[in-house]
Design a protein around this motif. Sequence first.
Motif, short mmCIF file in Angstrom:
data_model
loop_
_atom_site.label_atom_id
_atom_site.label_comp_id
_atom_site.label_asym_id
_atom_site.label_seq_id
_atom_site.Cartn_x
_atom_site.Cartn_y
_atom_site.Cartn_z
N VAL A 1 -30.74 0.88 -15.86
CA VAL A 1 -30.83 1.13 -17.29
C VAL A 1 -29.78 0.35 -18.07
N LEU A 2 -28.53 0.33 -17.58
CA LEU A 2 -27.44 -0.30 -18.32
C LEU A 2 -26.96 -1.60 -17.70
N ALA A 3 -27.58 -2.02 -16.62
CA ALA A 3 -27.19 -3.25 -15.91
C ALA A 3 -25.72 -3.20 -15.48
N LEU A 4 -25.29 -2.02 -15.06
CA LEU A 4 -23.92 -1.85 -14.58
C LEU A 4 -23.93 -1.66 -13.07
N VAL B 1 -33.52 10.64 -18.33
CA VAL B 1 -32.44 11.10 -19.21
C VAL B 1 -31.62 9.92 -19.71
N LEU B 2 -31.17 9.10 -18.80
CA LEU B 2 -30.34 7.96 -19.18
C LEU B 2 -31.12 6.95 -20.02
N GLU B 3 -32.37 6.72 -19.70
CA GLU B 3 -33.20 5.78 -20.45
C GLU B 3 -33.41 6.26 -21.89
N VAL B 4 -33.72 7.53 -22.06
CA VAL B 4 -33.92 8.08 -23.40
C VAL B 4 -32.63 7.99 -24.21
N LEU B 5 -31.51 8.38 -23.61
CA LEU B 5 -30.23 8.29 -24.32
C LEU B 5 -29.89 6.85 -24.67
N ASN B 6 -30.20 5.93 -23.78
CA ASN B 6 -29.94 4.51 -24.05
C ASN B 6 -30.79 4.02 -25.22
N LEU C 1 -19.73 -0.15 -20.10
CA LEU C 1 -19.00 0.97 -19.53
C LEU C 1 -18.68 2.01 -20.59
N THR C 2 -18.33 1.54 -21.77
CA THR C 2 -18.05 2.45 -22.88
C THR C 2 -19.32 3.22 -23.26
N LYS C 3 -20.43 2.50 -23.33
CA LYS C 3 -21.69 3.18 -23.65
C LYS C 3 -22.03 4.20 -22.57
N PHE C 4 -21.79 3.84 -21.33
CA PHE C 4 -22.03 4.80 -20.25
C PHE C 4 -21.19 6.06 -20.46
N LEU C 5 -19.94 5.89 -20.85
CA LEU C 5 -19.08 7.05 -21.11
C LEU C 5 -19.68 7.94 -22.20
N ILE C 6 -20.19 7.33 -23.24
CA ILE C 6 -20.81 8.09 -24.33
C ILE C 6 -22.03 8.85 -23.82
N LEU C 7 -22.91 8.14 -23.12
CA LEU C 7 -24.15 8.76 -22.65
C LEU C 7 -23.87 9.82 -21.60
N ALA C 8 -22.91 9.56 -20.72
CA ALA C 8 -22.56 10.54 -19.69
C ALA C 8 -21.96 11.79 -20.33
N ARG C 9 -21.19 11.60 -21.39
CA ARG C 9 -20.60 12.75 -22.07
C ARG C 9 -21.69 13.64 -22.68
#
Length: 92
Positions: free
Chosen positions: A59-62, A4-9, A29-37
Amino acid sequence: VFAVLEVLNQLAGKVGINKALGSSRIAQLTKFLILARIAHQGSRLSAVRWAQDHAVEEVLALSYFDQNDLYEALDWVADNQEKIEKTLYLCI
């Protein structure tokens, strides 16, 4: 639960979100917020909990972050909104 996260990324890259935000930690972190939303639709605290089960580091190196980090990301995006919007517009 990598898919899920990889496809959204990947979609974020195709629509220009990656370019508009940049590659800094706060941008990720901002992108994570978008994808998590999109995928989760919960609070910031629930997004932190959701991240623990969704390969965010891979996926996001976070690495570790908490809800305070996400609130800082919200402040950052508010401060940079005009620049982000212009970059997104140019990606269309």
